[in-house]
Design a protein around this motif. Structure first.
Motif, PDB file in Angstrom:
ATOM      1  N   PRO A 133      -2.894   5.065  -2.589  1.00 33.46           N
ATOM      2  CA  PRO A 133      -2.607   4.232  -3.767  1.00 33.46           C
ATOM      3  C   PRO A 133      -2.352   5.094  -5.002  1.00 33.46           C
ATOM      4  O   PRO A 133      -2.558   6.301  -4.995  1.00 33.46           O
ATOM      5  CB  PRO A 133      -3.887   3.401  -3.925  1.00 33.46           C
ATOM      6  CG  PRO A 133      -4.948   4.241  -3.310  1.00 33.46           C
ATOM      7  CD  PRO A 133      -4.301   4.992  -2.184  1.00 33.46           C
ATOM      8  N   ALA A 134      -1.915   4.452  -6.038  1.00 31.69           N
ATOM      9  CA  ALA A 134      -1.597   5.177  -7.279  1.00 31.69           C
ATOM     10  C   ALA A 134      -2.872   5.664  -7.955  1.00 31.69           C
ATOM     11  O   ALA A 134      -3.880   4.959  -7.996  1.00 31.69           O
ATOM     12  CB  ALA A 134      -0.818   4.262  -8.227  1.00 31.69           C
ATOM     13  N   LYS A 135      -2.794   6.886  -8.498  1.00 31.35           N
ATOM     14  CA  LYS A 135      -3.926   7.446  -9.228  1.00 31.35           C
ATOM     15  C   LYS A 135      -3.399   8.357 -10.317  1.00 31.35           C
ATOM     16  O   LYS A 135      -2.694   9.323 -10.060  1.00 31.35           O
ATOM     17  CB  LYS A 135      -4.845   8.232  -8.289  1.00 31.35           C
ATOM     18  CG  LYS A 135      -6.112   8.746  -8.977  1.00 31.35           C
ATOM     19  CD  LYS A 135      -7.026   9.477  -8.018  1.00 31.35           C
ATOM     20  CE  LYS A 135      -8.297   9.941  -8.725  1.00 31.35           C
ATOM     21  NZ  LYS A 135      -9.203  10.671  -7.799  1.00 31.35           N
ATOM     22  N   ASP A 154      -7.587   1.354  -2.986  1.00 36.00           N
ATOM     23  CA  ASP A 154      -6.545   0.606  -2.295  1.00 36.00           C
ATOM     24  C   ASP A 154      -6.810  -0.904  -2.352  1.00 36.00           C
ATOM     25  O   ASP A 154      -7.745  -1.373  -3.011  1.00 36.00           O
ATOM     26  CB  ASP A 154      -6.409   1.078  -0.841  1.00 36.00           C
ATOM     27  CG  ASP A 154      -7.669   0.804  -0.019  1.00 36.00           C
ATOM     28  OD1 ASP A 154      -8.569   0.117  -0.525  1.00 36.00           O
ATOM     29  OD2 ASP A 154      -7.745   1.307   1.113  1.00 36.00           O
ATOM     30  N   PHE A 155      -5.962  -1.655  -1.663  1.00 36.10           N
ATOM     31  CA  PHE A 155      -5.998  -3.116  -1.714  1.00 36.10           C
ATOM     32  C   PHE A 155      -7.317  -3.673  -1.166  1.00 36.10           C
ATOM     33  O   PHE A 155      -7.749  -4.758  -1.552  1.00 36.10           O
ATOM     34  CB  PHE A 155      -4.810  -3.669  -0.914  1.00 36.10           C
ATOM     35  CG  PHE A 155      -4.557  -5.130  -1.108  1.00 36.10           C
ATOM     36  CD1 PHE A 155      -4.249  -5.635  -2.360  1.00 36.10           C
ATOM     37  CD2 PHE A 155      -4.646  -6.018  -0.048  1.00 36.10           C
ATOM     38  CE1 PHE A 155      -4.020  -6.993  -2.546  1.00 36.10           C
ATOM     39  CE2 PHE A 155      -4.426  -7.373  -0.225  1.00 36.10           C
ATOM     40  CZ  PHE A 155      -4.103  -7.857  -1.480  1.00 36.10           C
ATOM     41  N   ASN A 156      -7.964  -2.926  -0.275  1.00 33.84           N
ATOM     42  CA  ASN A 156      -9.234  -3.376   0.316  1.00 33.84           C
ATOM     43  C   ASN A 156     -10.456  -2.918  -0.465  1.00 33.84           C
ATOM     44  O   ASN A 156     -11.591  -3.176  -0.049  1.00 33.84           O
ATOM     45  CB  ASN A 156      -9.336  -2.860   1.758  1.00 33.84           C
ATOM     46  CG  ASN A 156      -8.244  -3.427   2.648  1.00 33.84           C
ATOM     47  OD1 ASN A 156      -7.921  -4.604   2.551  1.00 33.84           O
ATOM     48  ND2 ASN A 156      -7.661  -2.586   3.499  1.00 33.84           N
ATOM     49  N   GLY A 157     -10.240  -2.200  -1.579  1.00 34.29           N
ATOM     50  CA  GLY A 157     -11.347  -1.738  -2.387  1.00 34.29           C
ATOM     51  C   GLY A 157     -11.909  -0.396  -1.978  1.00 34.29           C
ATOM     52  O   GLY A 157     -12.962   0.018  -2.497  1.00 34.29           O
ATOM     53  N   ALA A 184       7.881  -3.909   4.008  1.00 35.12           N
ATOM     54  CA  ALA A 184       7.137  -3.928   5.272  1.00 35.12           C
ATOM     55  C   ALA A 184       5.642  -3.662   5.080  1.00 35.12           C
ATOM     56  O   ALA A 184       4.841  -4.008   5.946  1.00 35.12           O
ATOM     57  CB  ALA A 184       7.726  -2.884   6.225  1.00 35.12           C
ATOM     58  N   MET A 185       5.278  -3.064   3.932  1.00 34.74           N
ATOM     59  CA  MET A 185       3.873  -2.722   3.675  1.00 34.74           C
ATOM     60  C   MET A 185       3.241  -3.632   2.635  1.00 34.74           C
ATOM     61  O   MET A 185       2.183  -3.314   2.094  1.00 34.74           O
ATOM     62  CB  MET A 185       3.787  -1.266   3.204  1.00 34.74           C
ATOM     63  CG  MET A 185       4.514  -0.258   4.080  1.00 34.74           C
ATOM     64  SD  MET A 185       3.847  -0.187   5.744  1.00 34.74           S
ATOM     65  CE  MET A 185       2.255   0.547   5.416  1.00 34.74           C
ATOM     66  N   LEU A 186       3.869  -4.778   2.366  1.00 37.30           N
ATOM     67  CA  LEU A 186       3.432  -5.636   1.262  1.00 37.30           C
ATOM     68  C   LEU A 186       1.985  -6.086   1.408  1.00 37.30           C
ATOM     69  O   LEU A 186       1.197  -6.020   0.462  1.00 37.30           O
ATOM     70  CB  LEU A 186       4.359  -6.844   1.162  1.00 37.30           C
ATOM     71  CG  LEU A 186       3.955  -7.927   0.143  1.00 37.30           C
ATOM     72  CD1 LEU A 186       3.909  -7.338  -1.253  1.00 37.30           C
ATOM     73  CD2 LEU A 186       4.923  -9.099   0.207  1.00 37.30           C
ATOM     74  N   LEU A 187       1.595  -6.529   2.574  1.00 35.21           N
ATOM     75  CA  LEU A 187       0.257  -7.091   2.764  1.00 35.21           C
ATOM     76  C   LEU A 187      -0.814  -6.021   2.910  1.00 35.21           C
ATOM     77  O   LEU A 187      -2.009  -6.325   2.787  1.00 35.21           O
ATOM     78  CB  LEU A 187       0.253  -8.003   3.992  1.00 35.21           C
ATOM     79  CG  LEU A 187       1.181  -9.219   3.931  1.00 35.21           C
ATOM     80  CD1 LEU A 187       1.096 -10.019   5.218  1.00 35.21           C
ATOM     81  CD2 LEU A 187       0.872 -10.083   2.728  1.00 35.21           C
ATOM     82  N   ILE A 188      -0.414  -4.781   3.182  1.00 37.02           N
ATOM     83  CA  ILE A 188      -1.398  -3.722   3.400  1.00 37.02           C
ATOM     84  C   ILE A 188      -1.474  -2.777   2.198  1.00 37.02           C
ATOM     85  O   ILE A 188      -2.540  -2.486   1.681  1.00 37.02           O
ATOM     86  CB  ILE A 188      -1.063  -2.916   4.671  1.00 37.02           C
ATOM     87  CG1 ILE A 188      -0.894  -3.846   5.863  1.00 37.02           C
ATOM     88  CG2 ILE A 188      -2.152  -1.877   4.965  1.00 37.02           C
ATOM     89  CD1 ILE A 188      -0.380  -3.163   7.107  1.00 37.02           C
ATOM     90  N   HIS A 189      -0.314  -2.325   1.754  1.00 34.06           N
ATOM     91  CA  HIS A 189      -0.226  -1.397   0.618  1.00 34.06           C
ATOM     92  C   HIS A 189       0.834  -1.921  -0.368  1.00 34.06           C
ATOM     93  O   HIS A 189       1.974  -1.439  -0.392  1.00 34.06           O
ATOM     94  CB  HIS A 189       0.147   0.012   1.096  1.00 34.06           C
ATOM     95  CG  HIS A 189      -0.779   0.557   2.142  1.00 34.06           C
ATOM     96  ND1 HIS A 189      -2.066   0.969   1.855  1.00 34.06           N
ATOM     97  CD2 HIS A 189      -0.609   0.761   3.472  1.00 34.06           C
ATOM     98  CE1 HIS A 189      -2.650   1.393   2.958  1.00 34.06           C
ATOM     99  NE2 HIS A 189      -1.787   1.286   3.956  1.00 34.06           N
ATOM    100  N   PRO A 190       0.481  -2.934  -1.160  1.00 34.28           N
ATOM    101  CA  PRO A 190       1.485  -3.605  -2.015  1.00 34.28           C
ATOM    102  C   PRO A 190       2.080  -2.709  -3.090  1.00 34.28           C
ATOM    103  O   PRO A 190       3.163  -3.019  -3.606  1.00 34.28           O
ATOM    104  CB  PRO A 190       0.689  -4.766  -2.627  1.00 34.28           C
ATOM    105  CG  PRO A 190      -0.741  -4.367  -2.521  1.00 34.28           C
ATOM    106  CD  PRO A 190      -0.847  -3.547  -1.285  1.00 34.28           C
ATOM    107  N   HIS A 191       1.410  -1.599  -3.447  1.00 35.79           N
ATOM    108  CA  HIS A 191       1.951  -0.743  -4.505  1.00 35.79           C
ATOM    109  C   HIS A 191       3.291  -0.132  -4.097  1.00 35.79           C
ATOM    110  O   HIS A 191       4.118   0.184  -4.949  1.00 35.79           O
ATOM    111  CB  HIS A 191       0.954   0.382  -4.832  1.00 35.79           C
ATOM    112  CG  HIS A 191       0.815   1.405  -3.761  1.00 35.79           C
ATOM    113  ND1 HIS A 191       0.019   1.209  -2.644  1.00 35.79           N
ATOM    114  CD2 HIS A 191       1.370   2.642  -3.617  1.00 35.79           C
ATOM    115  CE1 HIS A 191       0.075   2.290  -1.870  1.00 35.79           C
ATOM    116  NE2 HIS A 191       0.886   3.162  -2.438  1.00 35.79           N
TER     117      HIS A 191
END
Length: 340
Positions: A85-87, A103-106, A300-307
């Motif tokens: 994810p972005a940092k 990430d999206f899951n915390g 293709a990664m919207l639901l897992i890695h939306p960034h």
């Protein structure tokens, strides 16, 4: 004494303006402005247009220097760093901003993977730096938009300058050709070009140019029809000026305002169309990238890695928005009916 003798006894010195000390008070001392200076004055009054201009300058500067800031090339792959994810330093301390490396899951994937690097926009599924790829893609999108708009100006202005100036049968035949081209969907032309020619950025630009200049042609033709019977054009003909000189030296400079405004609307349209082509898989070929291809990869990664979707999509949306705000301000500044 007769009335004529009374009139002769008075002069302009015997009269004064009421509430005025001297005649010089009526002299206009304000400096006159030419067309471009007046247009800039009108533009500065439009706050949204200035926002669009400033936003465009920022995005263009980031597109030029952004890839060089990252120590990774936009095509470098590193599976160890995939889907980070972005940092961003400093911004990672602000909890409500999505630049803290979570990430999206915390989960803090940087700590889990023992990653000591800071990827400002994160990475994609192949471990490529999204910061470098996003701004490289912005470069490509801007290049396609600007080159396509330039070609539209060259083709459209030259074509309809002849059509609008001469009129008559020449205009009728040339306008029927335009109607035939306008009836062909641009997407079909692009697909045919991709199938026939080498798959490249220039193939996309040339395919868009085939019908992209039609919008420019309608605007310029109307201007030429309006201006071809003006007094200065008739005077040039009387003095023996050639048709070529009248078209490009006398009429065309007076249509620059309409040409500039139309071209500024053409650039975001070309950027959006290229993004659409890349989104459906017939855009910029790999390993090159554009904002449209980045959006397609991130979908293709919207639901897992939306960034991976939201970051290039946000840049693309802001780029088109700023272009439209600036273009709308230009149109108002160049149109006398919109003057305040």
């Amino acid at each position: 004494m007769s009335n004529s003798n009374l009139i002769n006894e008075f002069s302009d010195k015997d009269f004064t303006f009421k509430n005025k000390k001297t005649v010089e008070d009526n002299i206009i001392t304000r400096k006159s402005k030419n067309f471009w200076q007046d247009a800039w004055t009108q533009m500065k009054r439009n706050k949204l247009a200035i926002v669009g201009l400033v936003g465009l300058i920022i995005i263009i500067l980031l597109a030029l220097i952004g890839p060089s800031i990252s120590k990774y090339d936009y095509a470098d792959q590193n599976i160890q760093y995939r889907n980070l994810p972005a940092k961003m330093p400093v911004l990672d301390k602000v909890k409500f901003l999505p630049f803290d490396g979570v990430d999206f899951n915390g989960d803090n994937t940087y700590k889990k993977g023992n990653v000591n690097e800071n990827f400002w926009f994160g990475t994609d599924q192949l471990g490529r730096d999204l910061w470098a790829r996003t701004w490289k893609g912005t470069q490509v999108s801007l290049f396609i938009g600007i080159v396509a708009a330039t070609l539209d100006i060259c083709v459209g202005v030259t074509y309809v300058a002849i059509s609008g100036y001469f009129g008559g049968k020449i205009d009728i035949v040339m306008q029927r050709i335009i109607e035939i081209l306008a009836s062909i969907p641009t997407l079909i032309i692009v697909i045919l070009f991709v199938l026939i020619f080498e798959f490249s950025i220039w193939t996309i630009i040339l395919a868009m140019t085939v019908t992209g200049w039609l919008g420019m042609s309608r605007v310029v033709r109307g201007e030429f029809i309006k201006l071809r019977n003006q007094e200065y054009v008739l005077a040039s003909k009387t003095l023996g000026a050639s048709n070529l000189r009248i078209i490009f030296k006398h009429i065309l400079p007076n249509t620059l305002g309409a040409v500039i405004v139309t071209s500024m609307f053409t650039i975001p349209n070309a950027i959006f169309f290229e993004a659409f082509l890349s989104f459906i898989g017939i855009g910029v070929p790999a390993p090159k990238t554009s904002l449209g291809s980045l959006v397609n990869d991130g979908r293709a990664m919207l639901l897992i890695h939306p960034h991976e979707l939201f970051i290039p999509a946000t840049i693309l949306s802001l780029l088109i928005l700023f272009f439209y705000l600036f273009s709308d301000g230009l149109r108002d500044a160049f149109d006398p009916k919109m003057r305040k």
